[in-house]
Design a protein around this motif. Structure first.
Motif, PDB file in Angstrom:
ATOM      1  N   ARG A   1       2.579  58.833  18.497  1.00 37.72           N
ATOM      2  CA  ARG A   1       3.016  58.485  17.144  1.00 37.72           C
ATOM      3  C   ARG A   1       1.823  58.661  16.217  1.00 37.72           C
ATOM      4  NH1 ARG A   1       3.180  53.287  14.477  1.00 37.72           N
ATOM      5  NH2 ARG A   1       4.802  53.293  12.885  1.00 37.72           N
ATOM      6  N   ASP A   2       2.028  59.294  15.082  1.00 32.94           N
ATOM      7  CA  ASP A   2       0.968  59.563  14.114  1.00 32.94           C
ATOM      8  C   ASP A   2       0.670  58.300  13.318  1.00 32.94           C
ATOM      9  OD1 ASP A   2      -0.800  60.537  12.230  1.00 32.94           O
ATOM     10  OD2 ASP A   2       0.601  61.945  11.317  1.00 32.94           O
ATOM     11  N   ALA A   3       0.015  57.347  13.983  1.00 33.88           N
ATOM     12  CA  ALA A   3      -0.315  56.076  13.336  1.00 33.88           C
ATOM     13  C   ALA A   3      -1.535  55.471  14.014  1.00 33.88           C
ATOM     14  CB  ALA A   3       0.869  55.114  13.422  1.00 33.88           C
ATOM     15  N   CYS A   4      -2.650  55.420  13.288  1.00 30.77           N
ATOM     16  CA  CYS A   4      -3.858  54.790  13.807  1.00 30.77           C
ATOM     17  C   CYS A   4      -3.601  53.296  13.954  1.00 30.77           C
ATOM     18  CB  CYS A   4      -5.025  55.046  12.851  1.00 30.77           C
ATOM     19  SG  CYS A   4      -6.581  54.285  13.396  1.00 30.77           S
ATOM     20  N   PRO A   5      -3.952  52.691  15.077  1.00 31.06           N
ATOM     21  CA  PRO A   5      -3.682  51.264  15.282  1.00 31.06           C
ATOM     22  C   PRO A   5      -4.655  50.337  14.555  1.00 31.06           C
ATOM     23  CG  PRO A   5      -4.747  52.167  17.217  1.00 31.06           C
ATOM     24  CD  PRO A   5      -4.478  53.328  16.285  1.00 31.06           C
ATOM     25  N   HIS A   6      -5.571  50.869  13.745  1.00 29.89           N
ATOM     26  CA  HIS A   6      -6.547  50.047  13.033  1.00 29.89           C
ATOM     27  C   HIS A   6      -5.859  49.034  12.120  1.00 29.89           C
ATOM     28  CE1 HIS A   6     -10.021  49.749   9.930  1.00 29.89           C
ATOM     29  NE2 HIS A   6     -10.161  48.828  10.834  1.00 29.89           N
TER      30      HIS A   6
ATOM     31  N   GLN B   1     -11.853  57.760  17.096  1.00 32.25           N
ATOM     32  CA  GLN B   1     -11.590  58.876  18.001  1.00 32.25           C
ATOM     33  C   GLN B   1     -10.825  58.368  19.215  1.00 32.25           C
ATOM     34  OE1 GLN B   1     -14.508  61.879  18.716  1.00 32.25           O
ATOM     35  NE2 GLN B   1     -15.752  61.217  16.965  1.00 32.25           N
ATOM     36  N   PHE B   2      -9.855  59.163  19.636  1.00 33.52           N
ATOM     37  CA  PHE B   2      -8.955  58.777  20.712  1.00 33.52           C
ATOM     38  C   PHE B   2      -8.987  59.799  21.837  1.00 33.52           C
ATOM     39  CE2 PHE B   2      -7.474  57.019  16.774  1.00 33.52           C
ATOM     40  CZ  PHE B   2      -7.119  55.725  17.096  1.00 33.52           C
ATOM     41  N   ASP B   3      -8.977  59.314  23.072  1.00 35.38           N
ATOM     42  CA  ASP B   3      -8.900  60.171  24.238  1.00 35.38           C
ATOM     43  C   ASP B   3      -7.557  60.900  24.224  1.00 35.38           C
ATOM     44  OD1 ASP B   3     -10.058  60.689  27.133  1.00 35.38           O
ATOM     45  OD2 ASP B   3      -7.914  60.272  27.348  1.00 35.38           O
ATOM     46  N   ILE B   4      -7.577  62.202  24.361  1.00 37.99           N
ATOM     47  CA  ILE B   4      -6.341  62.983  24.312  1.00 37.99           C
ATOM     48  C   ILE B   4      -5.414  62.638  25.466  1.00 37.99           C
ATOM     49  CG2 ILE B   4      -5.403  65.330  24.565  1.00 37.99           C
ATOM     50  CD1 ILE B   4      -7.799  66.304  22.885  1.00 37.99           C
ATOM     51  N   ASP B   5      -5.953  62.399  26.647  1.00 33.65           N
ATOM     52  CA  ASP B   5      -5.112  62.153  27.824  1.00 33.65           C
ATOM     53  C   ASP B   5      -4.476  60.768  27.844  1.00 33.65           C
ATOM     54  OD1 ASP B   5      -5.596  64.707  28.881  1.00 33.65           O
ATOM     55  OD2 ASP B   5      -7.440  64.024  29.832  1.00 33.65           O
ATOM     56  N   THR B   6      -5.160  59.772  27.288  1.00 42.24           N
ATOM     57  CA  THR B   6      -4.663  58.395  27.377  1.00 42.24           C
ATOM     58  C   THR B   6      -4.248  57.796  26.044  1.00 42.24           C
ATOM     59  OG1 THR B   6      -6.851  57.408  27.078  1.00 42.24           O
ATOM     60  CG2 THR B   6      -6.182  57.975  29.349  1.00 42.24           C
ATOM     61  N   GLY B   7      -4.743  58.349  24.934  1.00 41.99           N
ATOM     62  CA  GLY B   7      -4.478  57.780  23.616  1.00 41.99           C
ATOM     63  C   GLY B   7      -5.365  56.595  23.286  1.00 41.99           C
ATOM     64  N   LYS B   8      -6.267  56.214  24.188  1.00 40.85           N
ATOM     65  CA  LYS B   8      -7.122  55.045  23.983  1.00 40.85           C
ATOM     66  C   LYS B   8      -8.261  55.366  23.009  1.00 40.85           C
ATOM     67  CE  LYS B   8      -9.502  51.386  26.388  1.00 40.85           C
ATOM     68  NZ  LYS B   8      -9.787  50.766  27.661  1.00 40.85           N
ATOM     69  N   CYS B   9      -8.523  54.441  22.081  1.00 41.25           N
ATOM     70  CA  CYS B   9      -9.609  54.605  21.131  1.00 41.25           C
ATOM     71  C   CYS B   9     -10.936  54.441  21.870  1.00 41.25           C
ATOM     72  CB  CYS B   9      -9.511  53.583  20.002  1.00 41.25           C
ATOM     73  SG  CYS B   9     -10.831  53.746  18.773  1.00 41.25           S
ATOM     74  N   VAL B  10     -11.804  55.437  21.742  1.00 42.67           N
ATOM     75  CA  VAL B  10     -13.095  55.419  22.421  1.00 42.67           C
ATOM     76  C   VAL B  10     -14.250  55.245  21.444  1.00 42.67           C
ATOM     77  CG1 VAL B  10     -12.270  56.736  24.404  1.00 42.67           C
ATOM     78  CG2 VAL B  10     -13.233  57.953  22.441  1.00 42.67           C
ATOM     79  N   SER B  11     -13.942  55.300  20.137  1.00 47.64           N
ATOM     80  CA  SER B  11     -14.972  55.155  19.121  1.00 47.64           C
ATOM     81  C   SER B  11     -14.305  54.803  17.796  1.00 47.64           C
ATOM     82  CB  SER B  11     -15.748  56.469  18.977  1.00 47.64           C
ATOM     83  OG  SER B  11     -16.648  56.416  17.904  1.00 47.64           O
ATOM     84  N   GLY B  12     -14.902  53.846  17.073  1.00 49.57           N
ATOM     85  CA  GLY B  12     -14.377  53.510  15.753  1.00 49.57           C
ATOM     86  C   GLY B  12     -13.870  52.086  15.667  1.00 49.57           C
ATOM     87  N   PRO B  13     -13.237  51.739  14.533  1.00 54.55           N
ATOM     88  CA  PRO B  13     -12.876  50.354  14.247  1.00 54.55           C
ATOM     89  C   PRO B  13     -11.749  49.783  15.109  1.00 54.55           C
ATOM     90  CG  PRO B  13     -12.035  51.794  12.546  1.00 54.55           C
ATOM     91  CD  PRO B  13     -12.910  52.634  13.433  1.00 54.55           C
ATOM     92  N   CYS B  14     -11.062  50.615  15.856  1.00 51.24           N
ATOM     93  CA  CYS B  14      -9.975  50.108  16.713  1.00 51.24           C
ATOM     94  C   CYS B  14     -10.318  50.312  18.185  1.00 51.24           C
ATOM     95  CB  CYS B  14      -8.646  50.754  16.348  1.00 51.24           C
ATOM     96  SG  CYS B  14      -8.688  52.545  16.261  1.00 51.24           S
ATOM     97  N   LEU B  15     -11.598  50.262  18.505  1.00 54.78           N
ATOM     98  CA  LEU B  15     -12.088  50.454  19.869  1.00 54.78           C
ATOM     99  C   LEU B  15     -11.286  49.607  20.856  1.00 54.78           C
ATOM    100  CD1 LEU B  15     -14.306  51.920  21.478  1.00 54.78           C
ATOM    101  CD2 LEU B  15     -15.719  49.882  21.195  1.00 54.78           C
ATOM    102  N   GLY B  16     -10.800  50.252  21.906  1.00 57.66           N
ATOM    103  CA  GLY B  16     -10.016  49.548  22.928  1.00 57.66           C
ATOM    104  C   GLY B  16      -8.518  49.561  22.669  1.00 57.66           C
ATOM    105  N   GLN B  17      -8.096  49.817  21.434  1.00 52.23           N
ATOM    106  CA  GLN B  17      -6.670  49.922  21.140  1.00 52.23           C
ATOM    107  C   GLN B  17      -6.210  51.337  21.482  1.00 52.23           C
ATOM    108  OE1 GLN B  17      -7.095  48.389  16.986  1.00 52.23           O
ATOM    109  NE2 GLN B  17      -5.307  47.156  17.584  1.00 52.23           N
TER     110      GLN B  17
END
Length: 117
Positions: free
Chosen positions: A39-44, A74-90
């Protein structure tokens, strides 16, 4: 509903699609031959922020991560997990897709003879 043909989504490419019944675009991304959808929605923010700053600008310059250009996440392409930025871990919301027998990528409502990706 077919979003596009598998061959229309090149390796290392991400594209957004408007889909009836979804409040945001669906991002398709192809890497290492696999197709993922989010879904085109940043979880921040709880309502989610569209991630591209222009049409289909979903990847970082190296094409290694999906990026929210509003927040720099920034989000991992394979998992969608945030790896850098204000929503780290989401994570981005994954959308299951299938490839039908004629090579079309569709939102999953899996039926016999279709491949889940």
């Amino acid at each position: 509903m077919e979003l596009c043909r598998k061959n229309d989504l090149e390796e290392g490419q991400a594209r957004g699609f408007t889909v009836a019944g979804f409040d945001r675009k669906i991002i398709l991304v192809r890497r290492d031959g696999r197709i993922r959808a989010y879904r085109d929605a940043c979880p921040h923010y709880s309502a989610g922020t569209p991630m591209a700053w222009k049409t289909d600008a979903y990847l970082n310059g190296a094409r290694t991560h999906l990026v929210c250009h509003a927040h720099g996440a920034q989000f991992d392409i394979d998992t969608g997990k945030c790896v850098s930025g204000p929503c780290l871990g989401q994570s981005l919301t994954a959308i299951p897709v299938t490839i039908n027998q004629s090579g079309g990528i569709e939102i999953a409502a899996q039926t016999e003879g279709e491949e889940s990706v």
